[in-house]
Design a protein around this motif. Structure first.
Motif: not given
Length: 442
Positions: A77-94
């Protein structure tokens, strides 16, 4: 205060460990190893959100960690993969690496989504290590480590035209009259505490984004007043408009104000003076026709060869159309491409300790040392006490070319090899290219 900078910690998910188990069922002879693989750790992803215009959310939460992968199980049995974390930022962020200050990415233009840190790979279960000579391996591969990074976020607003001027010069009034922005307008200094953006519409289905840049006074580049924190927002503007109080309602000289603003721009970044510029001579409604003509002549004599001088009244809504048409002409001449900052930081260097080269040493005749993250990790999950585990480690040293490298350095039979806390005696019997015995360091 306007949140245009933030410092955060990001960490991807660790890979799940491989599993050690054996199939034991009635009527299933020689079931053998059946430990499954661990799941992959979650990635850290940055994404542009057009609905955001500040980094305020990052003032309240500073640590972001993706989900780790789960351990493998029995019955392959294959272990479940972790969920990705999406971090949202304003356009123009460096995004900058905090310690070095190097730019990792500029979240603007076509760069709308960035996979910053990959999650660790899941480890292999013991079912992968079965061989005719080793039919019951009692070890599995651990999951790959997570990757982590301290980031410094900087927001630099995306605008085509920037309005520059001293407090009470009328920048906010001008922006409110020609765009959909509704900035606060009042008769006191620093009414505007945050950059304000508005979309300016012109005839013929033409439009551009205009920004009111606050805080520019003498000494701003050295921290006076609101300081230089807002000067960074000018860097993406393709055209700059100097808004001055032509009537001098506060006893200021418009020509001196322009010179002061240019000095501040030069102190911050001298290349800003190369941008196309206009002068918006505001508050002409407070002057007589003769006074207006005299003061405009002074500005045109001093700056006319470099900048167009446009008389306007933001309060009375006069002259604004001509100013905007001139700004559009300069934008067309400047081209449509905004400044996008190039990456200065190599993301592949984060968390890839296994890719680092091994370090070899020969401190004295007949004695050799080998060190490195990859071989250290291998020692961590190999049982050298068992004969099969030691054979597994021997094959690893042979496959990685470690023995060949040591031989080129002068390794001979009977010499000692130390790998962290383990010391081996090298025996070159029957052409074997690996250590044949071990003596544990006391």
């Amino acid at each position: 205060m306007f949140a245009d900078t933030a410092k955060i910690f990001v960490k991807s998910g660790k890979g799940g460990d491989g599993h050690v188990s054996f199939r034991r069922e009635l009527y299933v002879p020689a079931g053998g190893p059946d430990g499954g693989d661990g799941g992959k750790g979650g990635d850290i992803i940055f994404e542009v959100d057009s609905g955001l215009n500040t980094l305020e959310d990052f003032r309240h939460k500073r640590k972001y960690t993706a989900e780790p992968g789960r351990e493998g199980g029995g019955k392959r049995m294959h272990g479940r993969s972790g969920r990705d974390l999406v971090i949202r930022v304003p356009e123009g962020t460096i995004l900058r690496e905090d310690e070095s200050g190097k730019i990792i990415a500029d979240m603007s233009g076509e760069n709308r989504r960035l996979l910053l840190l990959r999650g660790g790979k899941g480890g292999l279960g013991n079912m992968h290590f079965a061989t005719p000579a080793m039919q019951a391996p009692k070890y599995a591969q651990p999951g790959q480590d997570s990757r982590e990074l301290w980031l410094r976020l900087e927001l630099r607003v995306i605008a085509d035209v920037g309005l520059l001027g001293f407090p009470n010069a009328g920048k906010s009034s001008l922006l409110s009259m020609c765009s959909n922005a509704r900035p606060e307008i009042a008769n006191y200094h620093f009414t505007t505490l945050t950059p304000q953006l508005g979309v300016v519409g012109l005839k013929g289905d033409r439009s551009f984004v205009m920004a009111d840049i606050p805080g520019l006074i003498e000494g701003a580049s050295e921290g006076v007043g609101l300081g230089y924190q807002f000067l960074r927002h000018i860097e993406r503007c393709r055209v700059l408009i100097h808004v001055v109080d032509l009537a001098g309602t506060e006893g200021r000289d418009p020509a001196e104000d322009i010179e002061t603003l240019r000095r501040e721009l030069r102190s911050y970044d001298e290349h800003l003076l190369e941008r196309p510029m206009l002068i918006a001579a505001n508050k002409v409604d407070l002057l007589s026709a003769e006074e207006e003509r005299e003061r405009l002549d002074i500005l045109r004599e001093k700056y006319g060869d470099r900048m167009e001088v446009c008389p306007i009244s933001a309060a009375a809504n006069t002259g604004i159309g001509e100013l905007l048409e001139e700004a559009w002409r300069l934008l067309e001449r400047a081209g449509r491409e905004r400044r996008v900052y190039e990456s200065e930081f190599d993301l592949s260097s984060i968390g890839n300790e296994e890719l680092l080269p091994l370090e070899y040493g020969n401190p004295k005749p007949g004695f050799f040392t080998v060190e490195g993250p990859k071989i250290e990790k291998m020692l961590g999950y190999t049982n050298l006490e068992s004969e099969k585990g030691f054979a597994f480690f021997q094959r690893f040293m042979e496959e990685q070319g470690i023995i060949k490298r040591l031989k080129r350095m002068g390794l001979k039979e009977g010499d000692s090899i130390r790998i962290y806390g383990h010391e081996f005696e090298y025996l070159d019997s029957e052409g074997d290219d690996f250590p044949a015995s071990e003596k544990e360091e006391e």
